[in-house]
Motif scaffolding. Structure first.
Motif, PDB file in Angstrom:
ATOM      1  N   GLY A 175     -66.583   3.354  61.998  1.00 34.06           N
ATOM      2  CA  GLY A 175     -67.109   2.227  61.233  1.00 34.06           C
ATOM      3  C   GLY A 175     -68.041   1.353  62.037  1.00 34.06           C
ATOM      4  N   ALA A 176     -68.363   0.167  61.486  1.00 29.53           N
ATOM      5  CA  ALA A 176     -69.338  -0.731  62.107  1.00 29.53           C
ATOM      6  C   ALA A 176     -68.775  -2.123  62.373  1.00 29.53           C
ATOM      7  CB  ALA A 176     -70.565  -0.849  61.210  1.00 29.53           C
ATOM      8  N   LEU A 177     -67.465  -2.334  62.155  1.00 31.61           N
ATOM      9  CA  LEU A 177     -66.891  -3.644  62.432  1.00 31.61           C
ATOM     10  C   LEU A 177     -65.551  -3.492  63.125  1.00 31.61           C
ATOM     11  CD1 LEU A 177     -64.578  -4.447  59.937  1.00 31.61           C
ATOM     12  CD2 LEU A 177     -66.709  -4.194  58.713  1.00 31.61           C
ATOM     13  N   PHE A 178     -65.099  -4.584  63.752  1.00 36.00           N
ATOM     14  CA  PHE A 178     -63.889  -4.528  64.551  1.00 36.00           C
ATOM     15  C   PHE A 178     -63.228  -5.898  64.573  1.00 36.00           C
ATOM     16  CE2 PHE A 178     -61.623  -4.773  68.655  1.00 36.00           C
ATOM     17  CZ  PHE A 178     -60.775  -3.689  68.509  1.00 36.00           C
ATOM     18  N   GLN A 179     -61.906  -5.916  64.467  1.00 37.24           N
ATOM     19  CA  GLN A 179     -61.146  -7.158  64.601  1.00 37.24           C
ATOM     20  C   GLN A 179     -60.351  -7.071  65.882  1.00 37.24           C
ATOM     21  OE1 GLN A 179     -58.590  -8.156  61.328  1.00 37.24           O
ATOM     22  NE2 GLN A 179     -57.430  -9.585  62.555  1.00 37.24           N
ATOM     23  N   GLY A 180     -60.583  -8.032  66.784  1.00 40.55           N
ATOM     24  CA  GLY A 180     -59.875  -8.054  68.050  1.00 40.55           C
ATOM     25  C   GLY A 180     -58.439  -8.521  67.889  1.00 40.55           C
ATOM     26  N   LYS A 181     -57.670  -8.383  68.948  1.00 38.60           N
ATOM     27  CA  LYS A 181     -56.277  -8.816  68.914  1.00 38.60           C
ATOM     28  C   LYS A 181     -56.169 -10.340  68.968  1.00 38.60           C
ATOM     29  CE  LYS A 181     -54.508  -4.632  70.975  1.00 38.60           C
ATOM     30  NZ  LYS A 181     -53.909  -3.999  72.124  1.00 38.60           N
ATOM     31  N   ASP A 182     -57.205 -10.968  69.453  1.00 37.92           N
ATOM     32  CA  ASP A 182     -57.218 -12.427  69.499  1.00 37.92           C
ATOM     33  C   ASP A 182     -57.863 -12.946  68.224  1.00 37.92           C
ATOM     34  OD1 ASP A 182     -56.044 -12.588  72.095  1.00 37.92           O
ATOM     35  OD2 ASP A 182     -57.961 -11.962  72.942  1.00 37.92           O
ATOM     36  N   ILE A 187     -69.104  -7.626  63.679  1.00 32.07           N
ATOM     37  CA  ILE A 187     -69.726  -6.618  62.825  1.00 32.07           C
ATOM     38  C   ILE A 187     -71.111  -6.320  63.404  1.00 32.07           C
ATOM     39  CG2 ILE A 187     -70.566  -8.382  61.212  1.00 32.07           C
ATOM     40  CD1 ILE A 187     -70.327  -6.198  59.017  1.00 32.07           C
ATOM     41  N   ASP A 188     -71.414  -5.050  63.499  1.00 29.53           N
ATOM     42  CA  ASP A 188     -72.699  -4.602  64.022  1.00 29.53           C
ATOM     43  C   ASP A 188     -73.588  -4.231  62.839  1.00 29.53           C
ATOM     44  OD1 ASP A 188     -74.879  -3.312  65.136  1.00 29.53           O
ATOM     45  OD2 ASP A 188     -73.681  -2.179  66.586  1.00 29.53           O
ATOM     46  N   LEU A 189     -74.571  -5.046  62.547  1.00 28.75           N
ATOM     47  CA  LEU A 189     -75.458  -4.804  61.409  1.00 28.75           C
ATOM     48  C   LEU A 189     -76.388  -3.624  61.626  1.00 28.75           C
ATOM     49  CD1 LEU A 189     -76.471  -8.492  60.544  1.00 28.75           C
ATOM     50  CD2 LEU A 189     -74.636  -7.104  59.563  1.00 28.75           C
ATOM     51  N   THR A 190     -76.548  -3.214  62.873  1.00 26.01           N
ATOM     52  CA  THR A 190     -77.446  -2.113  63.202  1.00 26.01           C
ATOM     53  C   THR A 190     -76.752  -0.756  63.063  1.00 26.01           C
ATOM     54  OG1 THR A 190     -78.531  -3.585  64.763  1.00 26.01           O
ATOM     55  CG2 THR A 190     -79.038  -1.284  64.988  1.00 26.01           C
ATOM     56  N   ALA A 191     -75.426  -0.728  63.178  1.00 25.47           N
ATOM     57  CA  ALA A 191     -74.675   0.534  63.135  1.00 25.47           C
ATOM     58  C   ALA A 191     -74.699   1.152  61.744  1.00 25.47           C
ATOM     59  CB  ALA A 191     -73.232   0.295  63.557  1.00 25.47           C
ATOM     60  N   GLY A 192     -74.652   2.490  61.723  1.00 30.10           N
ATOM     61  CA  GLY A 192     -74.548   3.244  60.484  1.00 30.10           C
ATOM     62  C   GLY A 192     -75.893   3.382  59.791  1.00 30.10           C
TER      63      GLY A 192
END
Length: 194
Positions: A175-182, A187-192
């Motif tokens: 995917g193109a987004l990630f939620q950290g543990k903190d 979100i990476d708008l360039t990915a995908g």
């Protein structure tokens, strides 16, 4: 700020320690609890929007904040009970504060993506490990971890090659987004798309 100060005077009287409980009733307690409000501040950090990202975009904080103004910023609290879902009378108002991330972060992320994408291309892949970018975002977040922060990434795409992030060996869907543990996400708008 003390959240007790956000309560109305009747609500404060109800919860004040040592208050007279002789005229306490369940109905008065419920009416005092109606309409509780809370606020949440969320920083939106722009990365790669100073003409140093994809397509040379130059978007300022004020300009970007107009997109956030279109969002609904008051949310009710839901109880997710499988037998009887319900809404609590607690509303949270979200305030967005748009800021620019340091310019070096955009350059570091673009460099990390380029390195990982080159290594992935040797395996005829365009999926890169999320940790390569997350470690850089987390380092920036750890410098001031006081608010919830959403990073909006617009890194330079190396040679116009599409890419996505692998979230680990057990996650089959990149995917193109990630939620950290903190208290951060990105979100990476360039990915995908790949």
């Amino acid at each position: 700020r003390d959240t007790f100060e956000l309560l109305t005077r009747p609500q404060q009287q109800l919860w004040r320690s040592g208050s007279e409980r002789s005229n306490f009733s369940f109905a008065s307690a419920l009416s005092a609890l109606e309409g509780l409000h809370s606020t949440l501040s969320v920083d939106i950090k722009l990365v790669g929007f100073d003409s140093d990202g994809n397509y040379g975009l130059n978007v300022g904080e004020y300009e970007f904040s107009h997109y956030l103004d279109a969002l609904r910023n008051i949310y009710t609290t839901n109880v997710l009970d499988e037998d009887r879902p319900d809404q609590l009378s607690l509303e949270t108002k979200v305030y967005f504060n748009v800021v620019k991330a340091p310019g070096r972060l955009a350059a570091d992320i673009s460099r990390a993506i380029g390195t990982e994408l080159w290594a992935a291309s040797l395996k005829h892949s365009s999926v890169i490990p999320v940790s390569s970018v997350d470690s850089l975002v987390k380092a920036d977040f750890d410098a001031a971890p006081f608010t919830y922060t959403i990073y909006v990434l617009n890194p330079t795409r190396p040679s116009d090659q599409d890419y996505l992030y692998a979230y680990g060996e057990e996650t089959p869907c990149p995917g193109a987004l990630f939620q950290g543990k903190d208290r951060y996400a990105w979100i990476d708008l360039t990915a995908g798309p790949v």
